[in-house]
Design an enzyme around this catalytic site. Structure first.
Site: not given
Length: 432
Positions: A22, A25-26, A41, A134
């Site tokens: 998505g 980037e974590v 993140k 969501d």
């Protein structure tokens, strides 16, 4: 980002990222100043543009505004080597999607406890005018104490947010197939009931081990959502209590007006079902701690005690009076389903101007609930009236005249139901 990188001379990244999908980037990291583990993140470098940067910052700000123990805390925000980042609370737990994949359908008490906690987050979100859009199992985590954390406010909107139409035009995803509400599928404006649909789909998944709508292709799944009555989890798991089965079915209603009026109403159904919380091996540290964590979070459901005039003294505006007369005419003509929908629509419109606790909102919802008796659905009417009763007790206290009157009506309806032949269970219907 390079493993071990030092951000702001404070956050030391771990050796490997936790996720890379998505827009995020974590990374696991260590806050060297406060000596605690955190999550950092970043925006995915391959996707970064000005719109995505705005979305990323906006998600962080919205999450920070939503001060609730069911939402990860935001500790910091900044930019490193040209890439925006946000520092988040580290959650020691498991996503509900992974929990179901490992454990299968969850114990009913835990499903109710998890759902009640999510409801409390949605209550807080509505106070700020936020719609998450969501809600799904992979966006909710259960930590090792049994507390729930709702994640990813990247799609959140407010009712007056013009970004909704812009996102629709750019073709970006507005939710997750199988969990997003029909109004999202159709590109219509969302409101708090959109998140109630996502909650219903999540509860269905936790109870049965599968989403409520799941077909081979995306288009087939969407067609089922729009063209078929919502399923009942009790058809796949008969031991589900009727109250929970009816609640999930109502949350999955095609039309927003046919869903429960608020997350607080959902909470009043789920909380009493959250009594039996057996251990979940390998997931929870201790069941007793889990119960305490659960009680602390769902206890944040607002309790208000404001004096209100008696229901009989409330007067409607002229336009509303005409609409009420039209709904009465529908009911008198035998168009009872249409009348129910009109009562709920009027209640929702009046609540937007005067608040959920306005006595006229109560009166309109009471009319809608009573109409289910004429439809041969006294059980449904009782459940709706009981939810209204809990709402009035929170708003006015247990001794208010409207509360006492409603108690009498519920007792009378229960007595009538007890002395009548038991009705056959109605087939699933999308019209409720």
């Amino acid at each position: 980002m390079a493993p071990g990188a030092n951000i702001k001379e404070r956050y030391a990244l771990g050796r490997f990222p936790l996720a890379h999908k998505g827009m995020g980037e974590v990374w696991p990291a260590q806050d060297t100043l406060l000596e605690r583990p955190v999550i950092v993140k970043f925006i995915n470098a391959a996707m970064m543009d000005m719109e995505l940067v705005r979305r990323f910052r906006r998600e962080a700000l919205l999450t920070a505004r939503l001060d609730h123990p069911g939402v990860p805390a935001i500790y910091d925000i900044g930019e490193h080597s040209g890439r925006p980042y946000v520092v988040l609370q580290k959650i020691n737990g498991i996503a509900l999607s992974d929990l179901v994949a490992e454990q299968g359908p969850l114990p009913i008490g835990w499903v109710a406890a998890i759902g009640a906690q999510i409801s409390s987050v949605l209550i807080a979100a509505r106070r700020l005018g936020l719609v998450h859009r969501d809600i799904k199992p992979s966006n909710v985590m259960l930590d090792t104490s049994g507390a729930v954390k709702v994640l990813d406010f990247g799609l959140a909107v407010t009712p007056d947010d013009e970004r909704f139409s812009r996102i629709t035009q750019t073709g970006q995803s507005l939710g997750t197939v199988g969990y997003m509400a029909p109004e999202q599928v159709l590109g219509e404006r969302p409101d708090h009931r959109t998140d109630l649909y996502g909650l219903g789909a999540t509860l269905f998944d936790l109870l049965t081990g599968r989403p409520p709508f799941d077909a081979v292709t995306t288009m087939t799944t969407l067609r089922h959502q729009l063209d078929t009555p919502p399923p009942r989890p009790g058809e796949l798991r008969p031991e589900i209590p009727e109250a929970l089965d009816d609640l999930v079915h109502a949350l999955l209603a095609l039309h927003p007006g046919d869903r429960p009026a608020s997350a607080a109403d959902v909470y009043t159904v789920l909380a009493p079902l959250s009594q039996d919380l057996p251990p979940i091996p390998g997931v929870l540290d201790d069941t007793a701690e889990a119960v305490q964590a659960y009680a602390a979070i769902v206890g944040r459901v607002p309790h208000q005690a404001r004096a209100k005039p008696p229901i009989t003294a409330v007067q409607a505006e002229p336009d509303l009076e005409q609409a009420i007369r039209q709904a009465e005419q529908l009911q008198a003509a035998g168009e009872i389903r249409a009348a129910v929908r009109e009562w709920r629509r009027l209640a929702e419109a009046h609540a937007r101007q005067h608040g959920d606790d306005d006595p006229l909102v109560f009166d309109l919802l009471r009319r809608a609930a009573r109409a289910h008796v004429d439809l041969g659905e006294p059980g449904w009417a009782l459940r709706q009236l009981n939810m209204l009763l809990q709402s009035r007790i929170r708003a006015d206290g247990p001794e208010h005249a409207a509360v006492l009157d409603l108690r009498q009506e519920i007792a009378r309806l229960r007595q009538e139901r007890a002395t009548s032949p038991p009705p056959q269970r109605r087939p699933p219907s999308a019209d409720r």
